[in-house]
Design an enzyme around this catalytic site. Structure first.
Site, PDB file in Angstrom:
ATOM      1  N   ASP A  11       0.941  -1.248   0.026  1.00 49.01           N
ATOM      2  CA  ASP A  11      -0.043  -0.017  -0.090  1.00 49.01           C
ATOM      3  C   ASP A  11       0.803   1.350  -0.042  1.00 49.01           C
ATOM      4  O   ASP A  11       2.215   1.037   0.308  1.00 49.01           O
ATOM      5  CB  ASP A  11      -0.898   0.095   1.268  1.00 49.01           C
ATOM      6  N   ASP A  70      -0.411   5.273   0.873  1.00 51.64           N
ATOM      7  CA  ASP A  70      -0.688   6.072   1.572  1.00 51.64           C
ATOM      8  C   ASP A  70      -0.595   5.791   3.157  1.00 51.64           C
ATOM      9  O   ASP A  70      -1.508   4.921   3.338  1.00 51.64           O
ATOM     10  CB  ASP A  70      -2.090   6.944   1.245  1.00 51.64           C
TER      11      ASP A  70
END
Length: 254
Positions: free
Chosen positions: A10, A12
């Protein structure tokens, strides 16, 4: 037990504190540039993070927190324009070095690369944001280190739906049991768990109270040799920081 083939990252909140240091300020800069009196403070933004995707977040804000705003006739285009402006401000903040990687991220990525472990980005943020982060922190060619960049609107249903994980794994021709994911949030773990991918969580200020009961290891950060992590849940096998050896042990469930 299947061998670990791929690391799925991932972006953010996981690779960098982009929500706190990048996205929220960039949204506010875009609002000001558009002549809007909106301001997303840290508390409000924490609530808006319940929704993934920038355009979706703007719509959620107007549905739940700013219901008096009179939506223009071309509302979808209005939102797209705001989001595009926000992306440009985000890239500006990146170029200015305002958003560093979290501890241990660069070290782990470089170790995986040196040992020819396949990597992918699996995120709901826009491809331009991914490019901005990677090139301004890891170097101009770093995007090519990742076999697949699964980002933005590439699938209709964003996290917590598992679709983005399924899409990335299909492109890489790997099975869920051959992967491990790195996430930071409730929506992230719901997405990876629904895709049957083992997951390591590194929390941040926005996500520290999320439910990570489905994660295989929960840490405050990846850590460095000189500054280890704090284990919040799961087995760390005597390690003080997250390296590829520990990742493989978590994947194997050893």
């Amino acid at each position: 037990m299947a061998q670990l083939e791929a690391l799925l990252f991932d972006v953010d909140g996981t690779l960098a504190d982009t929500e706190r240091d990048g996205h929220r300020p960039a949204f506010n800069m875009a609002f000001e540039a558009a002549g809007l009196d909106w301001n997303w403070d840290e508390a409000l933004y924490g609530e808006l993070l319940a929704v993934t995707g920038g355009k979706e977040r703007i719509k959620f804000y107007l549905e739940k927190f700013n219901t008096d705003f009179e939506k223009p006739a071309d509302f979808d285009e209005f939102v797209k324009g705001l989001h595009a402006s926000k992306t440009e401000f985000y890239k500006q903040l990146m170029a200015e070095g305002k958003i560093p990687l979290r501890p241990g991220v660069e070290r782990l990525i470089n170790e995986a690369r040196s040992k020819n472990v396949r990597m992918a980005v699996v995120t709901t943020t826009t491809p331009a944001n991914v490019t901005a982060l990677l090139t301004n922190t890891l170097g101009a060619d770093s995007e090519s280190w990742f076999e697949v960049i699964a980002a933005g609107d590439i699938v209709p249903a964003k996290k917590p739906a598992p679709d983005i994980y399924f899409w990335a794994m299909e492109k890489m021709n790997v099975k869920p049991e051959e992967c491990i994911a790195f996430e930071d949030s409730d929506n992230g773990i719901k997405s990876s768990a629904a895709a049957n991918v083992k997951t390591i969580i590194t929390i941040n200020e926005y996500t520290k109270d999320d439910d990570f009961s489905k994660a295989d290891l929960v840490l405050d950060q990846m850590g460095e040799p000189e500054e280890g992590f704090e284990v919040l849940a799961g087995e760390h096998h005597g390690h003080d920081y997250l390296d590829l050896e520990l990742v493989k042990k978590v994947h194997a469930g050893a």
